[in-house]
Design an enzyme around this catalytic site. Structure first.
Site, mmCIF file in Angstrom:
data_model
loop_
_atom_site.group_PDB
_atom_site.id
_atom_site.type_symbol
_atom_site.label_atom_id
_atom_site.label_comp_id
_atom_site.label_asym_id
_atom_site.label_seq_id
_atom_site.Cartn_x
_atom_site.Cartn_y
_atom_site.Cartn_z
ATOM 1 N N GLY A 1 -3.635 -0.580 7.973
ATOM 2 C CA GLY A 1 -2.618 -1.240 7.145
ATOM 3 C C GLY A 1 -2.095 -2.516 7.765
ATOM 4 O O GLY A 1 -1.494 -3.345 7.087
ATOM 5 N N HIS B 1 -2.331 6.441 4.393
ATOM 6 C CA HIS B 1 -0.893 6.531 4.661
ATOM 7 C C HIS B 1 -0.362 7.881 4.163
ATOM 8 O O HIS B 1 -0.623 8.273 3.017
ATOM 9 C CB HIS B 1 -0.132 5.427 3.926
ATOM 10 C CG HIS B 1 -0.402 4.041 4.433
ATOM 11 N ND1 HIS B 1 -1.117 3.772 5.570
ATOM 12 C CD2 HIS B 1 -0.014 2.825 3.944
ATOM 13 C CE1 HIS B 1 -1.167 2.468 5.761
ATOM 14 N NE2 HIS B 1 -0.514 1.872 4.790
ATOM 15 N N CYS C 1 0.819 -1.225 0.000
ATOM 16 C CA CYS C 1 0.000 0.000 0.000
ATOM 17 C C CYS C 1 0.852 1.275 0.000
ATOM 18 O O CYS C 1 0.535 2.251 -0.694
ATOM 19 C CB CYS C 1 -0.958 -0.013 1.194
ATOM 20 S SG CYS C 1 -0.247 -0.696 2.706
HETATM 21 P P1 NAP Z 1 -6.492 -9.378 7.972
HETATM 22 O O1 NAP Z 1 -7.434 -8.292 8.363
HETATM 23 O O2 NAP Z 1 -5.683 -10.044 9.027
HETATM 24 O O3 NAP Z 1 -7.358 -10.530 7.204
HETATM 25 C C1 NAP Z 1 -6.824 -11.776 6.872
HETATM 26 C C2 NAP Z 1 -7.859 -12.632 6.135
HETATM 27 O O4 NAP Z 1 -7.234 -13.868 5.751
HETATM 28 C C3 NAP Z 1 -9.090 -13.009 6.965
HETATM 29 O O5 NAP Z 1 -10.206 -13.040 6.109
HETATM 30 C C4 NAP Z 1 -8.765 -14.424 7.442
HETATM 31 O O6 NAP Z 1 -9.924 -15.240 7.613
HETATM 32 C C5 NAP Z 1 -8.006 -14.963 6.249
HETATM 33 N N1 NAP Z 1 -7.125 -16.053 6.650
HETATM 34 C C6 NAP Z 1 -6.192 -16.061 7.639
HETATM 35 N N2 NAP Z 1 -5.603 -17.276 7.724
HETATM 36 C C7 NAP Z 1 -6.171 -18.042 6.762
HETATM 37 C C8 NAP Z 1 -6.014 -19.393 6.356
HETATM 38 N N3 NAP Z 1 -5.144 -20.222 6.957
HETATM 39 N N4 NAP Z 1 -6.778 -19.863 5.336
HETATM 40 C C9 NAP Z 1 -7.677 -19.054 4.733
HETATM 41 N N5 NAP Z 1 -7.901 -17.766 5.084
HETATM 42 C C10 NAP Z 1 -7.149 -17.269 6.084
HETATM 43 O O7 NAP Z 1 -5.454 -8.877 6.864
HETATM 44 P P2 NAP Z 1 -5.611 -7.666 5.781
HETATM 45 O O8 NAP Z 1 -5.124 -6.392 6.328
HETATM 46 O O9 NAP Z 1 -6.990 -7.753 5.226
HETATM 47 O O10 NAP Z 1 -4.517 -8.074 4.703
HETATM 48 C C11 NAP Z 1 -4.737 -9.092 3.744
HETATM 49 C C12 NAP Z 1 -3.555 -9.129 2.789
HETATM 50 O O11 NAP Z 1 -3.483 -7.893 2.084
HETATM 51 C C13 NAP Z 1 -2.200 -9.300 3.487
HETATM 52 O O12 NAP Z 1 -1.371 -10.099 2.700
HETATM 53 C C14 NAP Z 1 -1.684 -7.876 3.589
HETATM 54 O O13 NAP Z 1 -0.277 -7.799 3.669
HETATM 55 C C15 NAP Z 1 -2.201 -7.291 2.278
HETATM 56 N N6 NAP Z 1 -2.371 -5.833 2.241
HETATM 57 C C16 NAP Z 1 -3.019 -5.194 3.260
HETATM 58 C C17 NAP Z 1 -3.210 -3.809 3.174
HETATM 59 C C18 NAP Z 1 -3.897 -3.042 4.254
HETATM 60 O O14 NAP Z 1 -3.921 -1.793 4.156
HETATM 61 N N7 NAP Z 1 -4.472 -3.679 5.254
HETATM 62 C C19 NAP Z 1 -2.749 -3.113 2.065
HETATM 63 C C20 NAP Z 1 -2.111 -3.809 1.034
HETATM 64 C C21 NAP Z 1 -1.941 -5.165 1.143
HETATM 65 P P3 NAP Z 1 -10.512 -15.636 9.079
HETATM 66 O O15 NAP Z 1 -11.310 -14.453 9.550
HETATM 67 O O16 NAP Z 1 -11.365 -16.828 8.781
HETATM 68 O O17 NAP Z 1 -9.337 -15.916 9.964
#
Ligand code: NAP
Length: 351
Positions: free
Chosen positions: A180, A242, A149
């Site tokens: 993030g 950000h 991001c």
């Molecule tokens: P998050 O809020 O922690 O969400 C993670 C998701 O993945 C949840 O839906 C979770 O499902 C699922 N998950 C976790 N373990 C799993 C497994 N073993 N099998 C299947 N599903 C699983 O994370 P996020 O911030 O949304 O980020 C998601 C991705 O995008 C990451 O790789 C992150 O680095 C990237 N990213 C994030 C941002 C940001 O601003 N947040 C920006 C760019 C990129 P459950 O609820 O069932 O556990």
């Protein structure tokens, strides 16, 4: 035209929810599949998700049953991935090997030599790597990544300057929002009244991903852009958006007016084609030395624009400015969706 069925993997997380909000009323795509971990699978989405967005969760989506991502199956061929990198490393190739088109937010494959890392305005030609990726890996599907991001919005500001004057070096200090780190992210007791320096590879991503994105694709290879980037990353108690303080050294001398003109006139293929999620302008310029600010500016262009202000000479390099961008919209879900819109426009998302 009937809509293209799509799924969201990691649908319950911060980025997964943003995907749902952006796709719920999308003119070309329709959500048919929601996938997450075994903790959520088999249950009604509305019952398992802790919905953290201000726009309401549509009833049709709330009533979908969450599927297990590790089963490696979905009805939709097009899947938007919001998985943690550790899970993406095994699950995204599994889906791609079974013919799914993966638009990923995870870092797992961003730097792979056969995976396009795409910001739609900047390097849509990198998508031509897909047939080579499929041939090399024996996949009918593919993986296309969008950038970190912070890197996304840094490129949003650097690319217009690179095109116009050549960027030789850039120094960036970041102030990154809590969302993030995903949901629930950093404990509030660690973040309120505090600033937390990043310790998990964020600086390396910000220093390398832009060079792949602003580099070239020729003869089946990505050639990284020749520029030196250095980053100091921090998490701050802001919900979304950000902020980045940037200094740049340019290959050619220029003026403040010419820099403003480079930002103002910057457009890409999404704007030319009028893709549904394309912001116009791509770079939103703000006046005054007290802008951009996250609360006031993060929704510029529906959260898809990079906001730039405070353009002034730099005592260390040539020019400095501040930028701001929405991390879960342009920096994550919205960026993926724009990539998929371009592929759909080209007719490369056949069912
Ligand atoms: P998050 O809020 O922690 O969400 C993670 C998701 O993945 C949840 O839906 C979770 O499902 C699922 N998950 C976790 N373990 C799993 C497994 N073993 N099998 C299947 N599903 C699983 O994370 P996020 O911030 O949304 O980020 C998601 C991705 O995008 C990451 O790789 C992150 O680095 C990237 N990213 C994030 C941002 C940001 O601003 N947040 C920006 C760019 C990129 P459950 O609820 O069932 O556990």
């Amino acid at each position: 035209m009937s809509k293209i069925p799509v799924g969201v993997i990691g649908a319950t997380g911060a980025v997964g929810q943003r995907f749902i909000s952006l796709l719920a009323h999308h003119p070309w795509f329709e959500i048919t599949d929601l996938l997450a971990s075994e903790r959520s699978a088999g249950r009604r989405y509305g019952d398992v998700v802790n919905w953290i967005l201000s726009d309401p969760l549509p009833a049709r989506i709330a009533n979908l049953t969450v599927q297990r991502a590790d089963a490696g199956a979905a009805r939709a061929r097009v899947l938007f991935s919001a998985l943690p990198a550790s899970e993406a490393r095994t699950l995204e190739p599994l889906f791609a090997s079974r013919g799914h088109y993966i638009f990923s937010n995870a870092s797992a494959f961003r730097m792979a030599e056969d995976v396009p890392l795409v910001i739609t305005e900047v390097n849509p030609d990198h998508l031509d790597m897909i047939p080579l990726q499929q041939a090399r890996r024996g996949w009918e599907g593919f993986i296309v990544c969008n950038a970190n991001c912070t890197a996304t919005h840094l490129v949003g500001a650097l690319h217009p300057l690179h095109q116009a004057f050549g960027v030789k070096k850039a120094f960036v200090a970041t102030l990154q929002a809590a969302s993030g780190a995903g949901y629930p992210g950093i404990p509030s007791m660690d973040l309120i009244d505090n600033i937390v320096p990043h310790s998990y590879g964020e600086e390396e991503k910000v220093e390398t991903e832009p060079r792949k994105i602003m580099g070239t694709f020729a003869n089946g290879q990505f050639q990284f852009a020749e520029m030196t980037l250095t980053a100091h990353c921090h998490r701050v108690p802001v919900l979304d958006g950000h902020t980045e303080a940037v200094s740049v050294a340019l290959a050619r001398e220029t003026t403040r007016e010419a820099i403003i003109d480079a930002f103002r006139s910057y457009r890409g293929l999404p704007q030319e084609l009028g893709l549904p999620s394309a912001p116009d302008p791509v770079v939103a310029l703000v006046e005054g030395m007290h802008r951009p600010q996250p609360r006031l500016d993060r929704m510029a262009g529906g959260g898809m624009a990079t906001v730039v202000g405070r353009i002034r000479p730099c005592n260390l390099l040539d020019w400095r400015f501040s930028l701001l961008g929405h991390n879960t919209i342009r920096g994550a879900a919205g960026g993926s969706i724009l990539n998929a819109e371009l592929m759909a426009h080209w007719g490369r998302l056949s069912p």
